[in-house]
Write a protein that holds these residues in place. Structure first.
Motif, PDB file in Angstrom:
ATOM      1  N   LYS A   1       0.815  -1.039   0.081  1.00 47.10           N
ATOM      2  CA  LYS A   1      -0.121  -0.113   0.083  1.00 47.10           C
ATOM      3  C   LYS A   1       0.916   1.257   0.031  1.00 47.10           C
ATOM      4  O   LYS A   1       0.613   2.121  -0.727  1.00 47.10           O
ATOM      5  CB  LYS A   1      -0.820   0.007   1.334  1.00 47.10           C
ATOM      6  CG  LYS A   1      -2.056   0.914   1.185  1.00 47.10           C
ATOM      7  CD  LYS A   1      -2.644   1.089   2.623  1.00 47.10           C
ATOM      8  CE  LYS A   1      -3.753   2.071   2.449  1.00 47.10           C
ATOM      9  NZ  LYS A   1      -4.135   2.358   4.214  1.00 47.10           N
ATOM     10  N   SER A   2       2.070   1.122   0.876  1.00 47.74           N
ATOM     11  CA  SER A   2       2.796   2.275   0.933  1.00 47.74           C
ATOM     12  C   SER A   2       3.512   2.700  -0.300  1.00 47.74           C
ATOM     13  O   SER A   2       3.949   3.722  -0.496  1.00 47.74           O
ATOM     14  CB  SER A   2       3.632   2.160   2.173  1.00 47.74           C
ATOM     15  OG  SER A   2       4.354   1.097   2.173  1.00 47.74           O
ATOM     16  N   SER A   3       3.919   1.727  -1.031  1.00 45.25           N
ATOM     17  CA  SER A   3       4.895   1.706  -2.205  1.00 45.25           C
ATOM     18  C   SER A   3       4.038   1.616  -3.496  1.00 45.25           C
ATOM     19  O   SER A   3       4.567   1.337  -4.374  1.00 45.25           O
ATOM     20  CB  SER A   3       6.162   0.841  -2.169  1.00 45.25           C
ATOM     21  OG  SER A   3       5.551  -0.280  -2.072  1.00 45.25           O
ATOM     22  N   SER A   4       2.713   1.740  -3.420  1.00 46.34           N
ATOM     23  CA  SER A   4       1.758   1.322  -4.647  1.00 46.34           C
ATOM     24  C   SER A   4       2.184   2.178  -5.701  1.00 46.34           C
ATOM     25  O   SER A   4       2.283   1.782  -6.962  1.00 46.34           O
ATOM     26  CB  SER A   4       0.341   1.475  -4.213  1.00 46.34           C
ATOM     27  OG  SER A   4       0.255   2.703  -3.753  1.00 46.34           O
ATOM     28  N   SER A   5       2.336   3.470  -5.395  1.00 47.81           N
ATOM     29  CA  SER A   5       2.792   4.467  -6.695  1.00 47.81           C
ATOM     30  C   SER A   5       4.090   3.908  -7.479  1.00 47.81           C
ATOM     31  O   SER A   5       3.803   3.907  -8.683  1.00 47.81           O
ATOM     32  CB  SER A   5       3.157   5.737  -6.042  1.00 47.81           C
ATOM     33  OG  SER A   5       4.011   5.686  -5.364  1.00 47.81           O
ATOM     34  N   SER A   6       4.961   3.454  -6.543  1.00 53.19           N
ATOM     35  CA  SER A   6       6.209   3.106  -7.443  1.00 53.19           C
ATOM     36  C   SER A   6       6.023   1.868  -7.964  1.00 53.19           C
ATOM     37  O   SER A   6       6.696   1.426  -9.025  1.00 53.19           O
ATOM     38  CB  SER A   6       7.477   3.053  -6.518  1.00 53.19           C
ATOM     39  OG  SER A   6       7.221   2.092  -5.438  1.00 53.19           O
TER      40      SER A   6
ATOM     41  N   ASN B   1      13.284  -7.435   2.023  1.00 52.35           N
ATOM     42  CA  ASN B   1      12.071  -8.342   2.803  1.00 52.35           C
ATOM     43  C   ASN B   1      10.569  -7.503   2.512  1.00 52.35           C
ATOM     44  O   ASN B   1       9.703  -8.397   2.569  1.00 52.35           O
ATOM     45  CB  ASN B   1      12.523  -8.354   4.215  1.00 52.35           C
ATOM     46  CG  ASN B   1      12.693  -9.620   4.757  1.00 52.35           C
ATOM     47  OD1 ASN B   1      12.394 -10.682   4.164  1.00 52.35           O
ATOM     48  ND2 ASN B   1      12.911  -9.882   6.072  1.00 52.35           N
ATOM     49  N   ASN B   2      10.775  -6.360   2.504  1.00 54.28           N
ATOM     50  CA  ASN B   2       9.392  -5.708   2.168  1.00 54.28           C
ATOM     51  C   ASN B   2       9.088  -5.274   0.931  1.00 54.28           C
ATOM     52  O   ASN B   2       8.145  -4.426   0.644  1.00 54.28           O
ATOM     53  CB  ASN B   2       9.280  -4.542   3.324  1.00 54.28           C
ATOM     54  CG  ASN B   2       9.016  -5.082   4.644  1.00 54.28           C
ATOM     55  OD1 ASN B   2       8.533  -6.041   4.833  1.00 54.28           O
ATOM     56  ND2 ASN B   2       9.781  -4.375   5.766  1.00 54.28           N
ATOM     57  N   SER B   3      10.313  -5.574  -0.140  1.00 55.37           N
ATOM     58  CA  SER B   3       9.749  -5.001  -1.269  1.00 55.37           C
ATOM     59  C   SER B   3       9.011  -5.950  -2.078  1.00 55.37           C
ATOM     60  O   SER B   3       8.776  -7.024  -1.516  1.00 55.37           O
ATOM     61  CB  SER B   3      11.104  -4.888  -2.049  1.00 55.37           C
ATOM     62  OG  SER B   3      11.897  -6.386  -2.208  1.00 55.37           O
ATOM     63  N   ILE B   4       8.555  -5.599  -3.010  1.00 52.86           N
ATOM     64  CA  ILE B   4       7.424  -6.078  -4.035  1.00 52.86           C
ATOM     65  C   ILE B   4       8.078  -6.952  -4.946  1.00 52.86           C
ATOM     66  O   ILE B   4       8.902  -6.625  -5.684  1.00 52.86           O
ATOM     67  CB  ILE B   4       6.635  -5.213  -4.421  1.00 52.86           C
ATOM     68  CG1 ILE B   4       5.963  -4.119  -3.378  1.00 52.86           C
ATOM     69  CG2 ILE B   4       5.405  -5.788  -5.510  1.00 52.86           C
ATOM     70  CD1 ILE B   4       5.368  -2.847  -3.833  1.00 52.86           C
ATOM     71  N   GLN B   5       7.788  -8.323  -4.803  1.00 52.42           N
ATOM     72  CA  GLN B   5       8.278  -9.281  -5.562  1.00 52.42           C
ATOM     73  C   GLN B   5       7.210  -9.817  -6.764  1.00 52.42           C
ATOM     74  O   GLN B   5       6.110 -10.403  -6.146  1.00 52.42           O
ATOM     75  CB  GLN B   5       8.997 -10.318  -5.182  1.00 52.42           C
ATOM     76  CG  GLN B   5      10.299  -9.623  -4.440  1.00 52.42           C
ATOM     77  CD  GLN B   5      10.398  -9.879  -3.041  1.00 52.42           C
ATOM     78  OE1 GLN B   5       9.588 -10.740  -2.416  1.00 52.42           O
ATOM     79  NE2 GLN B   5      11.154  -9.373  -2.350  1.00 52.42           N
ATOM     80  N   LEU B   6       7.127  -9.884  -7.782  1.00 59.85           N
ATOM     81  CA  LEU B   6       6.246 -10.441  -8.650  1.00 59.85           C
ATOM     82  C   LEU B   6       6.729 -11.221  -9.691  1.00 59.85           C
ATOM     83  O   LEU B   6       7.692 -11.182 -10.298  1.00 59.85           O
ATOM     84  CB  LEU B   6       5.571  -9.200  -9.465  1.00 59.85           C
ATOM     85  CG  LEU B   6       4.833  -7.922  -8.802  1.00 59.85           C
ATOM     86  CD1 LEU B   6       4.482  -6.802  -9.511  1.00 59.85           C
ATOM     87  CD2 LEU B   6       3.874  -8.615  -8.188  1.00 59.85           C
TER      88      LEU B   6
END
Lengths: 481, 396
Positions: free
Chosen positions: A364-369, A404-409
């Protein structure tokens, strides 16, 4: 002295090798009717065919009917058959106990609605690594015979029969059948080890059965898994880190959302089922699945577990019963907060749910990036992560200070929506080709591994629900409050 | 560091030199350590498959164990910790790591080496020499306690009596108790052992195969026996055996490698071979099994044995007398060879109840020295102290 040693063989110095349990002399007459000659040693009792048949139907019936919610309702059972020995016997047992062909009463038939579903995996023949053209032809012939024999059997028992091809996991539009087959083959070839291929096949098959049961309106699926197979599954699932869900997978019943997966053959050893199969003169057309992807000299985890169990069962015939008794003492806690993995639908453990919560917050916090991140960079970050085995690991021994908290897809799947074991599974996916390198002999870009749409859907829905939950969490009450 | 990184990390595609030089650069660059990107890698980590250099391996190996110790809160400042030292690779590396980390991170621990001499000629006597050398090297006090001292039997004598069938059971039960007694003599309040991830995964499989649910529940804990006075912990719970061997090899540690001459435990051997086969297919399997076992949930109705103290020696156990006393009784009366097959403990309990009914006393077959060493017992003493304190508080 030697006589004494022979008499007290249990306390003899064993040395390196275990001594198989000595075979007891079998009585010639049946222990129940005490008239007819025995044909099988069931546990420790010699039995004749009639008594054995009667007893096995009784036990089977008990295993199926114990999960009836309301005796007045019509019970809707879907039989999942591979065409192997166990599932073929299961069809016969179901027909006997609901009063089908050859049995006395027909009253029970009114309370049971049964259909037979076979998931056809013939299109996976191309990834099986079979050597010659002849092998492929043999296999295709075998597969056709298998489906025909199942259809005939279902007709004989008056059960409707559905032959569902595995590529239907990508949809059931007849116009793009070839494309779907290709997608399935592509996704299987992306997995390097035979273990992962077998596992993903199992997950796809279960999902397809689940969807079929839904669309046909059945709420219980019966599997013909024998106790040997379940004991093997116990060991292999434990080895793959599926401990949280092992009890569900190996106990008599597994609740998948609103559909129950039932294992009514759990009490029977493969040996006992084979005797039934042979006595009824059924023909086995199957190629064993464990050999389907056996293109690796080391073999798969599932095959190794099966070999190990068989070896121990030869040494002590109580091995399988002991293993299944062990798992009876385990339980997979299910409550309203249970969350299931996007690929295998197993429940996530408390720790995994916590990680998911943290991830949804971070997202949520990094959704823009994240929306601006290109697909290629997502993939590369994920690859880095899997190489250092840090991305979703729950072990505190791994030094994962970053990412750890980065978004991986990977293909739009959010890794924290998967269980520990499915994350391991995805690590086995071949490295996607580097985008800057153009293949020398082809102008088309290679297709990336594509998982069925249900995975992405589950993943997105799950994450969305967690994001919504985060928005309203201040207003939710705990039991303690 | 950044400069090094940039130099080392130069990829062959970006070099604009001639073809010959670019190929040599490719070779050199391709072989850089995956962690520091500076040194040449000398090993492939068994746990993750990463190609790393020696220094990075030491660093990551030590850091992982430090993290395990910190995140599980294994020690408190001022603890007196006995390191179970057999002289083998696990315990030698444990002694090295514990001294290193104790200094580096200032744990504030008093460390001791504790060895048990089972009395196995040609095996333990040699390995104890290694432990003595370790003592010199690390400058930690060493205590050696022998089965002969404690039980008046050596393993050689026990094997001569019972053969090679169940000898490991006897040895295991005796060693567990001997370690506790030794720790008490050293005045230690914690014991650490060198059980590694492979051992634990193997034990999980064994307990599943045996249907031993209480042990299955216990074996996965990083700290066991915390209900008693002497908790035991396993800092190597997540450490692969192969990495321990690597660490010992690269650090040139002095350890003893021979297998016990009385260890033909065939059933465990099967499990061990099976685990090795699995590990060859998927190296993460050992951690995966531990992950599974940590996530097992047990039905509530499973009865766990109630802990109590042995009537004869006071050691913590779940029956009237502890296994060690039961074994000793059988050894002394010459029935040990058959006792394990006929559920001797139950028979003993029955007979002892009958004896009590008749007004006769239980024959005390415990060697005189067992109660004299170590336990008179910390548990009993603790309980006595608690009782005394409660009585004093109630009086006041």
């Amino acid at each position: 002295m030697t006589d004494n040693n022979q008499l007290t063989c249990n306390t003899e110095d064993a040395g390196d090798n275990l001594i198989p349990t000595p075979k007891k002399a079998v009585k010639k007459t049946c222990v129940r009717c005490k008239e007819k000659p025995s044909i099988i040693l069931f546990r420790t009792d010699p039995m004749c065919w009639d008594c054995y048949h009667e007893m096995i139907i009784k036990k089977f019936k008990l295993n199926v009917t114990r999960f009836r919610d309301n005796k007045k309702d019509v019970e809707r059972l879907m039989l999942a058959v591979s065409g192997g020995v166990s599932s073929r016997v299961m069809m016969d047992l179901v027909s006997h106990f609901i009063g089908g062909n050859g049995s006395k009463g027909t009253k029970a038939k009114l309370f049971f609605k049964v259909c037979v579903v076979h998931i056809n995996i013939s299109c996976l023949d191309q990834v099986s690594g079979r050597a010659t053209e002849q092998d492929h032809l043999d296999h295709a012939q075998r597969q056709a015979n298998l489906v025909r024999s199942l259809e005939e059997a279902a007709q004989q028992y008056e059960f409707p029969f559905y032959n569902i091809p595995l590529e239907n996991i990508y949809g059931c539009d007849e116009s793009n059948k070839k494309e779907r087959q290709q997608m399935l083959i592509d996704s299987f070839t992306q997995f390097t080890s035979s273990t992962s291929k077998e596992d993903i096949l199992e997950h796809f098959r279960n999902q397809l059965l689940f969807e079929t049961a839904h669309s046909l309106g059945f709420n219980k699926i019966l599997f013909g898994t024998s106790s040997n197979r379940l004991a093997t599954r116990l060991l292999s699932s434990t080895s793959k880190g599926r401990g949280y869900n092992v009890p569900n997978e190996t106990n008599m019943v597994d609740q998948h959302k609103d559909i129950r997966f039932i294992q009514p053959m759990r009490d029977f050893l493969l040996k006992e089922i084979h005797i039934y199969h042979r006595k009824m003169s059924f023909i086995d057309y199957t190629n064993h699945n464990v050999l389907l992807f056996n293109n690796n000299s080391k073999g798969s985890i599932n095959a190794l577990c099966e070999k190990f169990i068989n070896h121990l069962q030869d040494i002590s015939n109580q091995t399988i019963h002991t293993l299944l008794r062990s798992v009876d003492k385990l339980v997979s806690p299910i409550d309203e907060n249970s969350v299931s993995c996007s690929i295998c639908c197993a429940n996530l453990s408390e720790q995994e749910i916590k990680q998911l919560e943290q991830y949804s917050l971070a997202l949520k916090s990094s959704s823009s990036s994240s929306t601006t991140t290109s697909t290629s960079s997502c993939k590369s970050s994920c690859n880095n992560c899997s190489a250092s085995s840090s991305c979703c690991s729950t072990n505190n021994n791994n030094n994962n200070n970053n990412n750890n908290n980065s978004i991986q897809l990977t293909n739009n799947i959010h890794k924290p929506t998967l269980c520990y074991s499915c994350n391991q599974l995805l690590r086995d996916v071949k490295q996607p080709p580097v985008l800057t390198v153009v293949p020398s002999d082809s102008t088309t870009t290679p297709t990336p591994p594509t998982l069925p749409i249900y995975v992405q859907k589950n993943s997105t829905v799950l994450l969305k629900s967690y994001q919504l939950r985060n928005e309203i969490k201040d207003f939710l009450l705990d039991d303690d409050e | 560091m950044d400069n090094n990184n940039n130099n080392g990390g130069t990829t062959p595609t970006t070099t604009t030199t001639t073809t010959t030089t670019s190929t040599t650069t490719t070779k050199r660059v391709a072989k850089l350590c995956e962690l520091c990107k500076v040194q040449r890698p000398v090993l492939k980590r068994p746990k993750t498959g990463q190609m790393i250099c020696k220094e990075c391996f030491y660093q990551i190996f030590e850091d992982e164990i430090h993290n395990t110790i910190i995140s599980n809160n294994l020690f408190q400042r001022g603890d007196r910790v006995a390191i179970g030292a057999s002289g083998g690779k696990d315990s030698t590396v444990l002694a090295e790591i514990m001294t290193t980390l104790n200094k580096r991170h200032d744990y504030g621990l008093d460390l001791f080496l504790l060895s048990i001499d089972e009395g196995i000629t040609g095996y333990r006597d040699d390995s104890l020499e290694t432990v003595k050398r370790n003592q010199q090297q690390y400058q930690i006090p060493l205590k050696i306690l022998s089965y002969k001292e404690l039980y008046n039997w050596t393993m050689d004598e026990i094997v001569a009596e019972i053969g090679l069938k169940n000898n490991c059971t006897f040895c295991g039960v005796f060693r567990r108790q001997a370690l506790d007694r030794g720790a008490v003599l050293l005045g230690a309040n914690k014991i650490v052992t060198g059980h590694n991830a492979d051992d634990i995964a193997e034990t999980v499989l064994m307990n599943l195969l045996r249907g031993d649910i209480p042990r299955l529940q216990r074996c996965i804990n990083i700290v066991t026996g915390s209900e008693g006075a002497l908790p035991r912990s396993k800092p190597f719970k997540y450490t692969y055996q192969k990495e321990i061997v690597m660490y010992a090899y690269f650090k040139k540690l002095d350890y003893f490698t021979t297998e016990c001459i009385y260890a033909p435990n065939a059933y465990r051997g099967h499990a061990r071979d099976f685990l090795k086969d699995l590990e060859a297919v998927r190296p993460s399997i050992i951690i995966d099994i531990i992950q599974s076992a940590e996530n097992f949930h047990f039905r509530d109705e499973i009865k766990m044995p109630v802990q109590r103290n042995c009537n004869l020696c006071g050691y913590i156990c779940s029956n009237e007398i502890c296994m060690a006393c039961d074994f000793l009784k059988n050894l002394n009366s010459g029935k040990a060879k058959y006792a394990l097959n006929s559920n001797s403990l139950k028979n003993y309990n029955k007979s002892s109840n009958n004896n009590n009914d008749n007004g006769t006393t239980i024959p005390d077959t415990t060697p005189t020295n067992i109660s004299a060493i170590g336990f008179d017992h910390p548990l009993q003493q603790q309980q006595q102290q608690q009782q005394q304190s409660s009585s004093t508080t109630s009086n006041s």
